[in-house]
Design an enzyme around this catalytic site. Structure first.
Site, PDB file in Angstrom:
ATOM      1  N   HIS A 179      11.792  -5.489   3.475  1.00 23.82           N
ATOM      2  CA  HIS A 179      11.124  -4.350   4.118  1.00 23.82           C
ATOM      3  C   HIS A 179      10.939  -4.684   5.599  1.00 23.82           C
ATOM      4  O   HIS A 179       9.832  -4.933   6.076  1.00 23.82           O
ATOM      5  CB  HIS A 179       9.767  -4.103   3.441  1.00 23.82           C
ATOM      6  CG  HIS A 179       9.178  -2.759   3.713  1.00 23.82           C
ATOM      7  ND1 HIS A 179       9.766  -1.827   4.547  1.00 23.82           N
ATOM      8  CD2 HIS A 179       8.027  -2.184   3.267  1.00 23.82           C
ATOM      9  CE1 HIS A 179       9.015  -0.738   4.592  1.00 23.82           C
ATOM     10  NE2 HIS A 179       7.954  -0.923   3.835  1.00 23.82           N
ATOM     11  N   ASP A 210       0.037  -7.661  -1.210  1.00 24.36           N
ATOM     12  CA  ASP A 210       0.757  -6.434  -1.562  1.00 24.36           C
ATOM     13  C   ASP A 210       0.560  -6.247  -3.071  1.00 24.36           C
ATOM     14  O   ASP A 210       0.061  -7.149  -3.759  1.00 24.36           O
ATOM     15  CB  ASP A 210       2.245  -6.603  -1.192  1.00 24.36           C
ATOM     16  CG  ASP A 210       3.082  -5.346  -1.453  1.00 24.36           C
ATOM     17  OD1 ASP A 210       2.493  -4.259  -1.650  1.00 24.36           O
ATOM     18  OD2 ASP A 210       4.326  -5.457  -1.470  1.00 24.36           O
ATOM     19  N   ARG A 268      15.504   4.464   2.149  1.00 20.53           N
ATOM     20  CA  ARG A 268      14.693   3.668   1.219  1.00 20.53           C
ATOM     21  C   ARG A 268      15.413   3.731  -0.117  1.00 20.53           C
ATOM     22  O   ARG A 268      15.568   4.799  -0.712  1.00 20.53           O
ATOM     23  CB  ARG A 268      13.277   4.233   1.099  1.00 20.53           C
ATOM     24  CG  ARG A 268      12.519   3.642  -0.070  1.00 20.53           C
ATOM     25  CD  ARG A 268      11.035   3.915  -0.017  1.00 20.53           C
ATOM     26  NE  ARG A 268      10.402   3.152   1.037  1.00 20.53           N
ATOM     27  CZ  ARG A 268       9.080   2.970   1.146  1.00 20.53           C
ATOM     28  NH1 ARG A 268       8.264   3.529   0.279  1.00 20.53           N
ATOM     29  NH2 ARG A 268       8.572   2.241   2.123  1.00 20.53           N
ATOM     30  N   GLN A 292       8.383  -2.830   7.962  1.00 22.01           N
ATOM     31  CA  GLN A 292       6.995  -3.244   7.727  1.00 22.01           C
ATOM     32  C   GLN A 292       6.696  -4.531   8.507  1.00 22.01           C
ATOM     33  O   GLN A 292       5.640  -4.666   9.138  1.00 22.01           O
ATOM     34  CB  GLN A 292       6.779  -3.474   6.223  1.00 22.01           C
ATOM     35  CG  GLN A 292       5.379  -3.916   5.869  1.00 22.01           C
ATOM     36  CD  GLN A 292       4.351  -2.826   6.075  1.00 22.01           C
ATOM     37  OE1 GLN A 292       4.515  -1.720   5.593  1.00 22.01           O
ATOM     38  NE2 GLN A 292       3.276  -3.137   6.793  1.00 22.01           N
ATOM     39  N   CYS A 338       0.202  -4.078   3.273  1.00 22.26           N
ATOM     40  CA  CYS A 338       1.168  -3.075   3.747  1.00 22.26           C
ATOM     41  C   CYS A 338       0.827  -1.679   3.244  1.00 22.26           C
ATOM     42  O   CYS A 338       1.278  -0.695   3.822  1.00 22.26           O
ATOM     43  CB  CYS A 338       2.565  -3.478   3.316  1.00 22.26           C
ATOM     44  SG  CYS A 338       2.722  -3.684   1.530  1.00 22.26           S
ATOM     45  N   ARG A 348       2.795   1.072  12.036  1.00 19.00           N
ATOM     46  CA  ARG A 348       4.108   1.474  11.513  1.00 19.00           C
ATOM     47  C   ARG A 348       4.741   2.491  12.460  1.00 19.00           C
ATOM     48  O   ARG A 348       5.937   2.444  12.726  1.00 19.00           O
ATOM     49  CB  ARG A 348       3.964   2.097  10.108  1.00 19.00           C
ATOM     50  CG  ARG A 348       3.595   1.128   9.003  1.00 19.00           C
ATOM     51  CD  ARG A 348       4.651   0.063   8.774  1.00 19.00           C
ATOM     52  NE  ARG A 348       5.971   0.604   8.480  1.00 19.00           N
ATOM     53  CZ  ARG A 348       6.379   1.017   7.273  1.00 19.00           C
ATOM     54  NH1 ARG A 348       5.576   0.926   6.232  1.00 19.00           N
ATOM     55  NH2 ARG A 348       7.608   1.489   7.104  1.00 19.00           N
TER      56      ARG A 348
HETATM   57  N1  NVA Z   1       6.306  -4.151  -2.601  1.00 14.61           N
HETATM   58  C1  NVA Z   1       6.005  -2.747  -2.585  1.00 14.61           C
HETATM   59  C2  NVA Z   1       5.879  -2.269  -1.178  1.00 14.61           C
HETATM   60  C3  NVA Z   1       5.537  -0.815  -1.018  1.00 14.61           C
HETATM   61  C4  NVA Z   1       5.498  -0.403   0.415  1.00 14.61           C
HETATM   62  C5  NVA Z   1       7.073  -1.980  -3.348  1.00 14.61           C
HETATM   63  O1  NVA Z   1       8.251  -2.312  -3.204  1.00 14.61           O
HETATM   64  O2  NVA Z   1       6.735  -1.073  -4.104  1.00 14.61           O
HETATM   65  N1   CP Z   2       4.008   0.247   3.460  1.00  7.22           N
HETATM   66  C1   CP Z   2       4.859   1.246   3.171  1.00  7.22           C
HETATM   67  O1   CP Z   2       6.076   1.122   3.318  1.00  7.22           O
HETATM   68  O2   CP Z   2       4.265   2.387   2.747  1.00  7.22           O
HETATM   69  P1   CP Z   2       4.989   3.642   2.084  1.00  7.22           P
HETATM   70  O3   CP Z   2       5.528   3.197   0.750  1.00  7.22           O
HETATM   71  O4   CP Z   2       3.924   4.666   1.964  1.00  7.22           O
HETATM   72  O5   CP Z   2       6.114   4.087   2.976  1.00  7.22           O
END
Ligand code: NVA
Ligand code: CP
Length: 301
Positions: free
Chosen positions: A125, A219, A98, A128, A259, A287
């Site tokens: 993502h 989201d 990540r 997801q 998500c 997930r």
């Molecule tokens: N769009 C959000 C998704 C978190 C899972 C982010 O990037 O923070």
């Molecule tokens: N939806 C998602 O990716 O959650 P986290 O940020 O908790 O991993």
């Protein structure tokens, strides 16, 4: 599939991965084929679902996950990404990362000799999106549906656009002007959608967008990395909320997805999150099944 940085990498294997996910979830597949396999999990940003689903999933498949905070790696002291990729490839069988910047994950994948999975970047993502497709199939039975993504045309939205185009699901992005999805991804999704007879569009009026919707998806307004724009975003996105009123404008049996993590009373209200139309908690569980299916596909010999 030797990498999953974008939904484009999975294009030809979406159906297979979703079938494996269903079989893992139902208990039809019980084998543990990842014995002696090691998954490195590098996190430059916070995570609950991605970390836990990959960690538990790897164990359940017989393999070993290693949590690697980027703060503790020599990466944090300036060790180049290519050197990190070369060295970790000698120890591990796969890396899930990540990262703040999508380009950095591409660089890691280019120099690694093992598969790299993106667990979210600023651009996409994909993991997801797999859980989302699995959830929609479970609730609706098919993809001959209309999904409306409400809010920021962000990483989650980008992967969903490609996923929808590949499976032939209609998708409307209902966003404020200036917050549209990635232009290149949007154009690609529109091209791919022609082949599967799906309609992909952007609509700034949410009330127009949600008419006849089967799935309402949202989201956060402020993604990780966008914190400096918090105040401005909260003002601009205010009308883009999934609440009971908006839900009543969609199909009567429409489901709601998110998500997670969610910020209540911003992009979604608590009554919607906990209503009988919410698929959010099954979506979160999925997930695990989706991540296991991805690991199974990439690592099983
Ligand atoms: N769009 C959000 C998704 C978190 C899972 C982010 O990037 O923070
Ligand atoms: N939806 C998602 O990716 O959650 P986290 O940020 O908790 O991993």
């Amino acid at each position: 599939m030797d990498r999953l940085l974008s939904m484009t990498d999975a294009k030809d294997q979406i159906k297979t991965i979703l079938d494996i996910a269903s079989d893992l979830k139902s208990g039809k597949i019980t084998e543990k084929p990842l014995k002696d396999k090691y998954l490195g999990m590098i996190f430059e940003k916070s995570s609950t679902r991605t970390r836990v689903s990959f960690e538990v999933g790897m164990h359940q498949l017989g393999g070993t996950p290693l949590y690697l905070s980027s703060k503790d790696l020599q990466l944090n002291r300036g060790e180049p990404i290519p050197d990190t990729a070369r060295v970790l490839s000698r120890f591990l069988d796969c890396i899930m990362i990540r990262a703040k910047k999508h380009e950095n994950v591409e660089e890691l994948a280019d120099y690694a000799s093992i598969p790299i999975i993106s667990g979210l970047t600023d651009k996409e993502h994909p993991c997801q999106a797999f859980a989302d497709l699995l959830t929609i199939k479970e609730y609706k039975g098919d993809y001959n549906r209309k999904l409306v993504f409400i809010g920021d045309g962000n990483n989650v939205c980008n992967s969903l656009l490609l996923a929808s185009a590949y499976v032939g699901m209609d998708m409307v992005v209902a966003c404020p002007e200036g917050y549209e999805p990635d232009k290149e991804i949007y154009e690609l999704a529109k091209e791919e959608a022609k082949k599967t007879n799906a309609n992909i569009s952007i609509e700034h009026n949410i009330h127009e967008a949600v008419k006849d919707a089967d799935v309402l998806y949202t989201d956060v307004w402020v993604s990780m990395g966008d914190e400096e724009e918090q105040e401005e975003r909260e003002r601009i996105f205010k009308p883009y909320q999934i609440n009971k009123q908006l839900l009543s404008e969609a199909k009567e049996d429409a489901i709601v997805m998110h998500c997670l993590p969610a910020i209540r009373d911003q992009e979604i209200t608590d009554d919607v999150m906990t209503s009988s139309q919410s698929a959010i908690w099954d979506q979160a569980e999925n997930r695990l099944h989706a991540q296991k299916a991805i690991l199974y596909t990439i690592l099983k010999e």
